[in-house]
Design a protein around this motif. Structure first.
Motif, PDB file in Angstrom:
ATOM      1  N   PHE A 178       0.837  -1.196   0.000  1.00 60.45           N
ATOM      2  CA  PHE A 178       0.000   0.000   0.000  1.00 60.45           C
ATOM      3  C   PHE A 178       0.876   1.252   0.000  1.00 60.45           C
ATOM      4  O   PHE A 178       1.964   1.269   0.578  1.00 60.45           O
ATOM      5  N   GLY A 179       0.366   2.312  -0.627  1.00 59.02           N
ATOM      6  CA  GLY A 179       1.095   3.568  -0.662  1.00 59.02           C
ATOM      7  C   GLY A 179       0.871   4.393   0.593  1.00 59.02           C
ATOM      8  O   GLY A 179       0.142   4.001   1.511  1.00 59.02           O
ATOM      9  N   VAL A 180       1.506   5.566   0.634  1.00 57.81           N
ATOM     10  CA  VAL A 180       1.328   6.502   1.750  1.00 57.81           C
ATOM     11  C   VAL A 180      -0.090   7.054   1.691  1.00 57.81           C
ATOM     12  O   VAL A 180      -0.576   7.451   0.627  1.00 57.81           O
ATOM     13  N   ARG A 181      -0.753   7.103   2.822  1.00 55.74           N
ATOM     14  CA  ARG A 181      -2.149   7.527   2.829  1.00 55.74           C
ATOM     15  C   ARG A 181      -2.299   8.976   3.275  1.00 55.74           C
ATOM     16  O   ARG A 181      -1.489   9.500   4.041  1.00 55.74           O
ATOM     17  N   THR A 182      -3.336   9.605   2.780  1.00 49.36           N
ATOM     18  CA  THR A 182      -3.745  10.920   3.263  1.00 49.36           C
ATOM     19  C   THR A 182      -5.112  10.768   3.913  1.00 49.36           C
ATOM     20  O   THR A 182      -5.861   9.835   3.620  1.00 49.36           O
ATOM     21  N   GLU A 183      -5.437  11.692   4.791  1.00 49.64           N
ATOM     22  CA  GLU A 183      -6.731  11.671   5.478  1.00 49.64           C
ATOM     23  C   GLU A 183      -7.506  12.930   5.123  1.00 49.64           C
ATOM     24  O   GLU A 183      -7.014  14.046   5.329  1.00 49.64           O
ATOM     25  N   VAL A 184      -8.692  12.751   4.555  1.00 49.69           N
ATOM     26  CA  VAL A 184      -9.575  13.879   4.251  1.00 49.69           C
ATOM     27  C   VAL A 184     -10.598  13.967   5.374  1.00 49.69           C
ATOM     28  O   VAL A 184     -11.389  13.059   5.582  1.00 49.69           O
ATOM     29  N   LYS A 185     -10.567  15.082   6.104  1.00 53.47           N
ATOM     30  CA  LYS A 185     -11.315  15.211   7.356  1.00 53.47           C
ATOM     31  C   LYS A 185     -12.690  15.852   7.174  1.00 53.47           C
ATOM     32  O   LYS A 185     -12.928  16.648   6.278  1.00 53.47           O
ATOM     33  N   ASN A 186     -13.571  15.468   8.102  1.00 53.33           N
ATOM     34  CA  ASN A 186     -14.851  16.149   8.338  1.00 53.33           C
ATOM     35  C   ASN A 186     -15.705  16.336   7.085  1.00 53.33           C
ATOM     36  O   ASN A 186     -16.146  17.441   6.765  1.00 53.33           O
ATOM     37  N   LEU A 187     -15.953  15.237   6.395  1.00 55.71           N
ATOM     38  CA  LEU A 187     -16.848  15.272   5.241  1.00 55.71           C
ATOM     39  C   LEU A 187     -18.286  15.146   5.743  1.00 55.71           C
ATOM     40  O   LEU A 187     -18.627  14.180   6.427  1.00 55.71           O
ATOM     41  N   ASN A 188     -19.111  16.126   5.427  1.00 52.34           N
ATOM     42  CA  ASN A 188     -20.456  16.183   6.016  1.00 52.34           C
ATOM     43  C   ASN A 188     -21.570  16.015   5.003  1.00 52.34           C
ATOM     44  O   ASN A 188     -22.691  16.484   5.194  1.00 52.34           O
ATOM     45  N   SER A 189     -21.274  15.336   3.886  1.00 50.09           N
ATOM     46  CA  SER A 189     -22.274  15.064   2.856  1.00 50.09           C
ATOM     47  C   SER A 189     -21.853  13.806   2.116  1.00 50.09           C
ATOM     48  O   SER A 189     -20.671  13.628   1.808  1.00 50.09           O
ATOM     49  N   ILE A 190     -22.803  12.921   1.862  1.00 55.27           N
ATOM     50  CA  ILE A 190     -22.477  11.690   1.138  1.00 55.27           C
ATOM     51  C   ILE A 190     -21.994  12.005  -0.272  1.00 55.27           C
ATOM     52  O   ILE A 190     -21.069  11.377  -0.790  1.00 55.27           O
ATOM     53  N   ARG A 191     -22.595  13.008  -0.888  1.00 59.84           N
ATOM     54  CA  ARG A 191     -22.169  13.395  -2.240  1.00 59.84           C
ATOM     55  C   ARG A 191     -20.745  13.940  -2.228  1.00 59.84           C
ATOM     56  O   ARG A 191     -19.922  13.587  -3.077  1.00 59.84           O
ATOM     57  N   PHE A 192     -20.435  14.782  -1.242  1.00 62.20           N
ATOM     58  CA  PHE A 192     -19.082  15.328  -1.149  1.00 62.20           C
ATOM     59  C   PHE A 192     -18.070  14.244  -0.762  1.00 62.20           C
ATOM     60  O   PHE A 192     -16.901  14.305  -1.161  1.00 62.20           O
ATOM     61  N   LEU A 193     -18.512  13.269   0.026  1.00 58.95           N
ATOM     62  CA  LEU A 193     -17.628  12.154   0.389  1.00 58.95           C
ATOM     63  C   LEU A 193     -17.151  11.434  -0.868  1.00 58.95           C
ATOM     64  O   LEU A 193     -15.951  11.182  -1.051  1.00 58.95           O
ATOM     65  N   ALA A 194     -18.078  11.098  -1.757  1.00 56.71           N
ATOM     66  CA  ALA A 194     -17.717  10.404  -2.994  1.00 56.71           C
ATOM     67  C   ALA A 194     -16.807  11.262  -3.859  1.00 56.71           C
ATOM     68  O   ALA A 194     -15.803  10.788  -4.407  1.00 56.71           O
ATOM     69  N   LYS A 195     -17.140  12.542  -3.979  1.00 57.71           N
ATOM     70  CA  LYS A 195     -16.336  13.435  -4.809  1.00 57.71           C
ATOM     71  C   LYS A 195     -14.929  13.605  -4.245  1.00 57.71           C
ATOM     72  O   LYS A 195     -13.945  13.607  -4.995  1.00 57.71           O
ATOM     73  N   ALA A 196     -14.827  13.780  -2.937  1.00 57.13           N
ATOM     74  CA  ALA A 196     -13.515  13.997  -2.312  1.00 57.13           C
ATOM     75  C   ALA A 196     -12.615  12.788  -2.500  1.00 57.13           C
ATOM     76  O   ALA A 196     -11.419  12.921  -2.800  1.00 57.13           O
TER      77      ALA A 196
END
Length: 509
Positions: free
Chosen positions: A226-244
């Motif tokens: 596995f590669g180095v991971r990043t963390e995308v924080k505080n997603l407050n919409s299912i649509r934005f979660l998929a897009k992010a």
């Protein structure tokens, strides 16, 4: 330059790289602001010859606010949109003399549950198929406190603190990295959201901050670590979660393909730009300084076998007692709907995916003679279409289940035509206080029932259009549809097209 698109091949969980104009612009802007660090030495990572495929790995940490009128360890109320710092007790503010306080309390080391799983189905709409069912492992579920909120005022160079959320009880669900794209993550979260609401453990309203998601994302070549991971924080919409997630996957692939390096960092999703931006570095080892809380006794769970004989049922948690009283879960409900009403599986998903829609459907079915398959068609097309057009919830609909049932009964007994029913529906939607029957009578929308009258109208249409009659007799059956339309116009839409066709075919012989 050409901009081939990124795609996710779910079977192999592989991504093929392409750049998009939006991604290129975002990366360029990020590089100008110093957020993208690239390796300048000859040791920069070079893609393997012929390595055009990438595998993406996605894991989620989901924070759901537990349904409670008060905070976890204080009596302060939990209310959305309350004035800042209006729901804060001495304990929440960590004033001297209050214990324990001043830090976040979590069950991180002794979680309430471990080694679970969540099954979800991709393509719950028209793309649904049994083969699209997937399972994500759940590492653990733990209770913890929410923290306060920082409000940054750039104009005054100030940071303001709102402690209304400090101490609010959260349920953190940690999912293993078993997903590979935004669609999978979004569908899994939606299924969890339905389960939480069904159980009553959380309202899980993302718009009110009751469900927030952190996504851990990395990419690698298939067969490699596995590669180095990043963390995308505080997603407050299912649509934005998929897009992010999909954006971040493509950003990492393009970064590596261009010889760059992925940093272990925390990022945020900019909803307006549609891209992720760097927040803070996580390269250094993080020391959260976990320590046991001496003022809190351990939470012990029992089942029927381990429950002490003299235990007070009100003072212990009995898992078997809770399990016996669980409501029907969404997956079971969907299966029951398909079997009970004969509707398609994708329709069962649609009924559960919107609050109140299932109850509305069942109430209509109870009061109408129309078969459920036709009821579901009206609800998912006409009814839901009007709701979306005006951005209304099911509970805000001006048309009740009883009114829709009455309208469908008129259609079922052939008192009105389908176009007339659509006209009545629109009238019901915009003008409250009337029934379908009243509207039909006022606007004279009843179907013509007099056979002789309808035959006379059909003959009159044929007499006025000899060219069309000749075309039909020469074998051009498409012209029949034009003649049907002319008869319906002459009857102002009050004639059944099927009856018109039967009469015309007989008269054209």
């Amino acid at each position: 330059m050409a901009a081939p698109m990124l795609r996710c091949a779910r079977a192999g969980r592989c991504w093929s790289l392409g750049s998009s104009p939006r991604l290129t612009r975002a990366l360029f802007a990020e590089s100008l602001s110093g957020r993208v660090r690239r390796q300048s030495s000859a040791a920069a990572q070079e893609p393997r010859p012929g390595a055009h495929e990438w595998a993406a790995v996605v894991g989620l940490e989901i924070h759901a606010q537990i349904s409670s009128n008060s905070k976890l360890f204080s009596g302060s109320q939990v209310t959305f949109l309350a004035p800042p710092n209006s729901l804060v007790s001495f304990f929440d503010a960590s004033l001297p003399g209050t214990l324990p306080a001043g830090y976040q309390i979590t069950q991180q080391r002794l979680p309430i549950a471990v080694n679970g799983s969540l099954t979800y189905s991709l393509g719950g709409g028209a793309r649904w198929s049994p083969s699209a069912t997937k399972t994500v492992r759940i590492k653990q579920i733990q209770l913890e406190q929410d923290s306060g909120k920082s409000l940054h005022d750039d104009t005054r160079s100030q940071t303001l603190i709102d402690l209304n959320r400090a101490g609010v009880g959260l349920m953190e669900v940690v999912m293993e990295p078993d997903m590979s794209c935004g669609d999978e993550a979004a569908t899994a979260v939606r299924e969890l959201q339905l389960i939480l609401r069904t159980l009553g453990t959380s309202q899980a309203n993302m718009a009110e901050g009751q469900l927030r998601v952190d996504a851990n994302i990395s990419v690698h070549h298939p067969g490699e670590p596995f590669g180095v991971r990043t963390e995308v924080k505080n997603l407050n919409s299912i649509r934005f979660l998929a897009k992010a997630i999909d954006y971040e996957i493509q950003r990492q692939i393009e970064e590596l393909q261009n010889g760059g390096k992925i940093l272990n960092e925390t990022r945020a999703f900019d909803e307006k730009l549609g891209c992720t931006v760097s927040m803070r570095d996580k390269e250094g080892k993080q020391d959260y300084r976990f320590m046991p809380e001496p003022n809190l006794p351990p939470l012990i769970l029992y089942d029927a076998e381990s429950l002490p004989a003299a235990a007070d049922p009100q003072q212990v948690v009995n898992i078997d007692w809770i399990r016996e009283r669980l409501p029907e879960l969404p997956s079971v409900t969907r299966q029951r709907l398909v079997e009970q009403y004969g509707i398609l599986p994708e329709h069962s998903f649609a009924l559960l995916n919107e609050d109140g829609l299932l109850e509305f459907f069942q109430n209509v079915v109870k009061e109408t003679r129309t078969e459920p398959k036709k009821v579901i068609g009206w609800i998912l097309t006409t009814f839901q279409g009007y709701l979306k057009q005006q951005n209304l919830a099911v509970s805000e609909s001006p048309i009740s289940p009883s009114l829709l049932a009455e309208l469908l009964n008129l259609l079922d007994c052939k008192a009105i035509s389908v176009p007339a029913a659509q006209q009545v529906f629109e009238e019901l939607w915009h003008n409250r206080g009337k029934t379908p029957g009243q509207i039909v009578r006022e606007k004279k929308l009843e179907l013509l029932q007099n056979q002789e009258e309808l035959e006379e109208i059909c003959q009159a249409v044929l007499d006025k259009h000899p060219q069309e009659v000749t075309a039909v007799k020469k074998g051009n059956q498409k012209v029949v549809n034009k003649l049907i339309g002319l008869v319906r116009r002459a009857t102002q839409g009050r004639a059944d097209p099927a009856r018109i066709k039967q009469i015309l075919e007989k008269q054209l012989q």
